[in-house]
Design a protein around this motif. Structure first.
Motif, PDB file in Angstrom:
ATOM      1  N   LEU A 288      15.904 105.497  -6.040  1.00  0.00           N
ATOM      2  CA  LEU A 288      17.221 106.015  -5.865  1.00  0.00           C
ATOM      3  C   LEU A 288      17.209 107.105  -4.702  1.00  0.00           C
ATOM      4  CD1 LEU A 288      19.323 105.265  -8.960  1.00  0.00           C
ATOM      5  CD2 LEU A 288      18.847 103.645  -6.787  1.00  0.00           C
ATOM      6  N   HIS A 289      18.227 107.146  -4.069  1.00  0.00           N
ATOM      7  CA  HIS A 289      18.618 108.403  -3.249  1.00  0.00           C
ATOM      8  C   HIS A 289      19.830 109.076  -3.326  1.00  0.00           C
ATOM      9  CE1 HIS A 289      17.153 111.082   0.060  1.00  0.00           C
ATOM     10  NE2 HIS A 289      16.016 110.294   0.260  1.00  0.00           N
ATOM     11  N   ILE A 290      20.147 110.308  -3.951  1.00  0.00           N
ATOM     12  CA  ILE A 290      21.103 110.896  -4.099  1.00  0.00           C
ATOM     13  C   ILE A 290      21.746 111.971  -3.140  1.00  0.00           C
ATOM     14  CG2 ILE A 290      22.467 112.290  -5.845  1.00  0.00           C
ATOM     15  CD1 ILE A 290      21.350 109.506  -6.905  1.00  0.00           C
TER      16      ILE A 290
ATOM     17  N   LEU B 256       2.263 111.716  -1.087  1.00  0.00           N
ATOM     18  CA  LEU B 256       1.877 111.428   0.330  1.00  0.00           C
ATOM     19  C   LEU B 256       2.442 110.430   1.200  1.00  0.00           C
ATOM     20  CD1 LEU B 256      -1.867 111.221   1.195  1.00  0.00           C
ATOM     21  CD2 LEU B 256      -0.298 109.714   2.468  1.00  0.00           C
ATOM     22  N   ASP B 257       3.034 110.787   2.065  1.00  0.00           N
ATOM     23  CA  ASP B 257       3.930 109.938   2.932  1.00  0.00           C
ATOM     24  C   ASP B 257       3.157 109.751   4.068  1.00  0.00           C
ATOM     25  OD1 ASP B 257       7.282 109.026   3.945  1.00  0.00           O
ATOM     26  OD2 ASP B 257       5.499 108.695   5.343  1.00  0.00           O
ATOM     27  N   THR B 258       2.523 108.342   4.261  1.00  0.00           N
ATOM     28  CA  THR B 258       1.848 108.026   5.407  1.00  0.00           C
ATOM     29  C   THR B 258       2.196 108.454   6.943  1.00  0.00           C
ATOM     30  OG1 THR B 258       2.448 105.586   4.844  1.00  0.00           O
ATOM     31  CG2 THR B 258       0.483 106.358   3.877  1.00  0.00           C
TER      32      THR B 258
ATOM     33  N   LEU C  30       6.259 116.439  -5.127  1.00  0.00           N
ATOM     34  CA  LEU C  30       6.593 117.157  -4.026  1.00  0.00           C
ATOM     35  C   LEU C  30       6.051 116.537  -2.840  1.00  0.00           C
ATOM     36  CD1 LEU C  30       8.034 119.750  -2.689  1.00  0.00           C
ATOM     37  CD2 LEU C  30       5.805 121.054  -3.264  1.00  0.00           C
ATOM     38  N   GLU C  31       6.877 116.214  -1.797  1.00  0.00           N
ATOM     39  CA  GLU C  31       6.397 115.336  -0.647  1.00  0.00           C
ATOM     40  C   GLU C  31       6.347 116.293   0.706  1.00  0.00           C
ATOM     41  OE1 GLU C  31       8.079 111.585   1.989  1.00  0.00           O
ATOM     42  OE2 GLU C  31       9.164 112.025   0.325  1.00  0.00           O
ATOM     43  N   TYR C  32       5.363 116.303   1.363  1.00  0.00           N
ATOM     44  CA  TYR C  32       5.051 117.103   2.380  1.00  0.00           C
ATOM     45  C   TYR C  32       5.264 116.380   3.797  1.00  0.00           C
ATOM     46  CZ  TYR C  32       0.580 115.071   2.703  1.00  0.00           C
ATOM     47  OH  TYR C  32      -0.648 113.973   2.562  1.00  0.00           O
TER      48      TYR C  32
ATOM     49  N   LEU D 101       7.358 102.557  -1.365  1.00  0.00           N
ATOM     50  CA  LEU D 101       7.392 102.248   0.215  1.00  0.00           C
ATOM     51  C   LEU D 101       8.835 103.209   0.385  1.00  0.00           C
ATOM     52  CD1 LEU D 101       7.656  98.472   0.333  1.00  0.00           C
ATOM     53  CD2 LEU D 101       5.750  99.579   0.527  1.00  0.00           C
ATOM     54  N   ASP D 102       8.505 103.649   1.873  1.00  0.00           N
ATOM     55  CA  ASP D 102       9.502 104.575   2.475  1.00  0.00           C
ATOM     56  C   ASP D 102       9.737 104.136   3.751  1.00  0.00           C
ATOM     57  OD1 ASP D 102      10.112 107.735   2.931  1.00  0.00           O
ATOM     58  OD2 ASP D 102      11.396 106.352   3.173  1.00  0.00           O
ATOM     59  N   GLN D 103      10.392 103.151   4.040  1.00  0.00           N
ATOM     60  CA  GLN D 103      10.572 102.364   5.365  1.00  0.00           C
ATOM     61  C   GLN D 103      12.016 102.434   5.726  1.00  0.00           C
ATOM     62  OE1 GLN D 103       6.623  99.701   4.477  1.00  0.00           O
ATOM     63  NE2 GLN D 103       8.644  98.699   4.795  1.00  0.00           N
TER      64      GLN D 103
HETATM   65  C1  LRH Z   1      11.447 112.024   4.980  1.00  0.00           C
HETATM   66  C2  LRH Z   1      11.295 111.110   4.269  1.00  0.00           C
HETATM   67  C3  LRH Z   1      11.605 111.222   2.696  1.00  0.00           C
HETATM   68  C4  LRH Z   1      13.024 110.549   2.384  1.00  0.00           C
HETATM   69  C5  LRH Z   1      13.367 110.208   3.627  1.00  0.00           C
HETATM   70  C6  LRH Z   1      14.084 108.974   3.576  1.00  0.00           C
HETATM   71  O1  LRH Z   1      11.071 111.767   6.321  1.00  0.00           O
HETATM   72  O2  LRH Z   1      10.090 110.293   4.416  1.00  0.00           O
HETATM   73  O3  LRH Z   1      10.819 110.844   1.758  1.00  0.00           O
HETATM   74  O4  LRH Z   1      13.610 111.250   1.715  1.00  0.00           O
HETATM   75  O5  LRH Z   1      12.251 109.815   4.537  1.00  0.00           O
END
Ligand code: LRH
Ligand code: MN
Length: 388
Positions: free
Chosen positions: A64-66, A213-215, A178-180, A285-287
């Motif tokens: 989820l995204h808040i 790690l976001d590809t 923590l995402e970079y 997944l983050d798409q």
């Molecule tokens: C930032 C990102 C992050 C999310 C967003 C939707 O670019 O990858 O993971 O919050 O996209």
């Protein structure tokens, strides 16, 4: 153990977490295209994720995204998810869309703005307490656009303080992920631009702080599987945001732009035994599916990760180790390429049939009539989006 059973066992361990926002309207800074039938809120996003899980058998949770997924009663949402065979996964904070965050959020020069940002992170932990989620996922747009705009060292200190306050608030079984990201929306410095910076902050916070790690978040030509191996080595790989890209943070279907890279990443995961859920690596997944039908795109993405994983599980580890030990470069490379060049689709279809799932998930989805039903049922009301 036969090769097929090794692949089947490995695939049974693989579960992919779906991003709620992939089902809503999303786009680029130029245009957000509106699709008919998109969910109008988190409850309908859960239903869309549930059909992906139903036809693939490999996607039992939804992140989820808040505030995009803010509801009055998160326990009700968790119960709704469970009713449809789903679990609520990572809770993503959002400190990148409020007017106050123009110059940053957790690293903003103004302590009042930092307090506001940390208060939002606390709100996300409250959501985790209600949904039973264990992962607080943090990506910050924070950074600067021009040299001199702010103190690089000062921002790192503020960031570290905000993260420490938030880490303190976590429950004993909860993690901070923590995402970079190298750049965008900041174009001179990004406060968490690479794995090294994320690792430094996580190692200073505590053992329940891990790196995501976001590809799509690296400079072109970055050897991402090398970073995967290093983070596994120090037990700081918390998870992936899988997608693919040709240029920048394109957020295309994972495996679409570079299936060989996805295979190389999953080869490092399999080699390190990190497919085992006990190792704590979450495969998310983050798409964003701007022009293509969203649910089939997510199904295809899950299948792409399964295919890459099956190929990685096919690698003859003994032959590879022997060739590497003997310095037999060509044989070592050939062992890997043989696995990558193997068509695993028949084996995957067999695994699905053995698990009582339709061998062809995309066909199963189209036959379900779900697409027509949601187009009819969701006619009226505003499709959910990412509110950019
Ligand atoms: C930032 C990102 C992050 C999310 C967003 C939707 O670019 O990858 O993971 O919050 O996209
Ligand atoms: Mn991401």
């Amino acid at each position: 153990m036969t090769t097929t059973s090794r692949v089947r066992e490995g695939l049974e361990q693989l579960s992919i977490e779906l991003p709620s926002w992939a089902f809503g309207n999303s786009g680029t800074r130029f245009k957000v295209f509106r699709h008919a039938g998109v969910p109008r809120g988190p409850f309908e996003k859960v239903l869309d994720a549930a059909i992906v899980h139903r036809v693939t058998g490999a996607a039992p949770s939804i992140a989820l995204h808040i505030p995009w997924d803010r509801v009055d009663d998160y326990r009700e949402l968790a119960a709704h998810a469970a009713e449809h065979g789903m679990r609520l996964g990572a809770i993503n904070a959002n400190t990148f869309q409020d007017e106050d965050y123009r110059l940053g959020s957790v690293a903003h020069p103004d302590p009042a703005i930092r307090r506001k940002a940390v208060a939002h992170l606390f709100e996300c932990i409250d959501v985790m307490d209600a949904t039973g989620s264990t992962d607080l996922k943090l990506w910050f747009a924070d950074g600067t656009n021009y040299p001199g705009q702010d103190s690089i060292a000062g921002r790192q200190q503020r960031l570290a303080e905000s993260l420490a306050e938030t880490y303190e608030r976590l429950g004993p079984t909860q993690r901070m992920l923590l995402e970079y990201k190298l750049f965008e929306p900041a174009f001179y410095t990004t406060d968490v631009p690479d794995w090294g910076t994320a690792y430094v902050h996580c190692s200073q916070l505590g053992e329940r702080a891990k790196v995501v790690l976001d590809t799509g978040h690296h400079a072109l030509a970055t050897n991402i599987e090398f970073i995967v191996t290093m983070l596994l080595r120090v037990d700081r790989l918390g998870g992936f945001d899988f997608n693919s890209r040709f240029y920048a943070d394109d957020d295309l279907m994972v495996g679409a732009a570079d299936p060989f890279q996805l295979f190389r990443i999953m080869h490092e995961i399999v080699t390190a035994g990190a497919l085992d859920p006990g190792r704590g690596v979450v495969f998310m997944l983050d798409q964003s599916h701007n022009i293509e039908d969203k649910i089939p795109a997510v199904i295809r993405s899950v299948m792409n990760v399964q295919e890459a994983t099956a190929k990685a599980l096919l690698v003859d580890a003994d032959a590879l180790a022997r060739a590497q030990r003997d310095g037999d470069v060509l044989t070592a490379n050939a062992v890997l390429m043989d696995a990558f060049n193997t068509d695993v689709r028949p084996m995957l279809a067999e695994c699905r049939a053995a698990a009582g799932i339709d061998p062809d998930p995309i066909a199963a989805y189209h036959r379900s009539g779900y697409a027509d039903r949601i187009r009819r049922e969701r006619d009226g009301g505003v499709g959910a989006g990412w509110g950019a």
